[in-house]
Design a protein around this motif. Structure first.
Motif, PDB file in Angstrom:
ATOM      1  N   THR A  46      -3.722  -0.712   7.649  1.00 16.98           N
ATOM      2  CA  THR A  46      -3.683   0.681   8.110  1.00 16.98           C
ATOM      3  C   THR A  46      -3.581   0.780   9.634  1.00 16.98           C
ATOM      4  O   THR A  46      -3.811   1.837  10.217  1.00 16.98           O
ATOM      5  N   PHE A 105      -7.371  -4.567   4.533  1.00 13.86           N
ATOM      6  CA  PHE A 105      -7.212  -3.114   4.481  1.00 13.86           C
ATOM      7  C   PHE A 105      -7.062  -2.546   5.889  1.00 13.86           C
ATOM      8  O   PHE A 105      -6.157  -1.748   6.163  1.00 13.86           O
ATOM      9  N   LEU A 142       0.800  -1.222   0.000  1.00 17.89           N
ATOM     10  CA  LEU A 142       0.000   0.000   0.000  1.00 17.89           C
ATOM     11  C   LEU A 142       0.837   1.278   0.000  1.00 17.89           C
ATOM     12  O   LEU A 142       0.589   2.192  -0.783  1.00 17.89           O
ATOM     13  N   CYS A 201     -10.760   8.358   3.084  1.00 18.88           N
ATOM     14  CA  CYS A 201      -9.350   8.124   2.765  1.00 18.88           C
ATOM     15  C   CYS A 201      -8.393   8.677   3.818  1.00 18.88           C
ATOM     16  O   CYS A 201      -7.192   8.393   3.766  1.00 18.88           O
ATOM     17  N   ILE A 257      -6.550   6.020   5.386  1.00 17.36           N
ATOM     18  CA  ILE A 257      -5.590   5.332   4.522  1.00 17.36           C
ATOM     19  C   ILE A 257      -4.281   6.113   4.479  1.00 17.36           C
ATOM     20  O   ILE A 257      -3.209   5.593   4.786  1.00 17.36           O
TER      21      ILE A 257
END
Length: 227
Positions: A84, A80, A11, A45, A48
């Protein structure tokens, strides 16, 4: 292992190439020891970009349901959140806030970074809203400094309701650490907790240049939904 693989091999590098983040003040985040990362919240986001741009692991909490999905979609969502730095908490029975605080204190006592959105939810219109006092409880109970950070344009990168983000430069700004040791021993005092929270929100307002609204964002969303 999965976290480091996703952050540094998968990522992180992909996001740097596509969105070329402009991160100001990243060195203000301490390289060792506990600290609270307090951020404004403009877009999905945020969860993220900001954690992946910090050199250390930033732990957030999310409801356990996100980690229990099935099939390919459920697996990708779980990966995900792991990637994170998010960990699941049981938010059933009205204990969402207490579970988040308990988890945050555990993370801080282990000498790690804990991330929190003091507004409690995403801003409905880009303005900065009144902070909830959970961030103050964490700071007062742990003695950890608070590092303010603002997402400057994430609501443009990924506006509310938009699934795919726009390909444009993401801008993030960190501020000077806030020390609340002068309130040592005053954890649980609601007036002190409000004063600490308001000081944090003032710093976020100064860093972001966004208009401040002295009302909870969740209440604004409820009113909008009702009308």
């Amino acid at each position: 292992m999965v976290y480091w693989l996703l952050k540094y091999i998968v990522l992180g590098p992909i996001l740097r190439v596509i969105f070329w983040p402009d991160v100001e003040g990243r060195d203000l985040v301490p390289r060792t020891g506990a600290a609270i990362i307090a951020s404004n919240h403009l877009s999905f986001c945020d969860s993220i970009f900001m954690p992946l741009m910090v050199r250390r692991k930033v732990v957030f909490v999310a409801k356990a349901d996100y980690f229990l999905g099935t099939g390919i979609k459920g697996f990708l969502i779980k990966m995900f959140f792991i990637g994170t730095g998010t960990i699941p908490v049981d938010r059933s029975g009205g204990r969402a806030a207490a579970a988040a605080i308990d988890t945050g204190l555990r993370i801080l006592r282990e000498g790690d970074l804990f991330g929190i959105y003091p507004e409690g939810t995403r801003s409905p219109d880009g303005r900065l809203y009144r902070g909830k006092t959970g961030v103050a409880r964490l700071a007062l109970a742990s003695g950890a400094p608070v590092i303010p950070v603002v997402m400057l344009n994430s609501d443009t990168v990924q506006p509310p309701g938009r699934i795919r983000p726009k390909v444009m430069r993401v801008r993030i700004r960190f501020g000077e650490p806030l020390d609340f040791s002068r309130y040592e021993g005053m954890a649980g005092d609601r007036f002190v907790e409000r004063a600490v929270t308001d000081e944090i929100m003032y710093e976020l307002m100064e860093l972001s240049g966004r208009e401040y609204v002295d009302e909870y964002a969740a209440k604004v969303k409820e009113k909008a939904a009702a009308t």
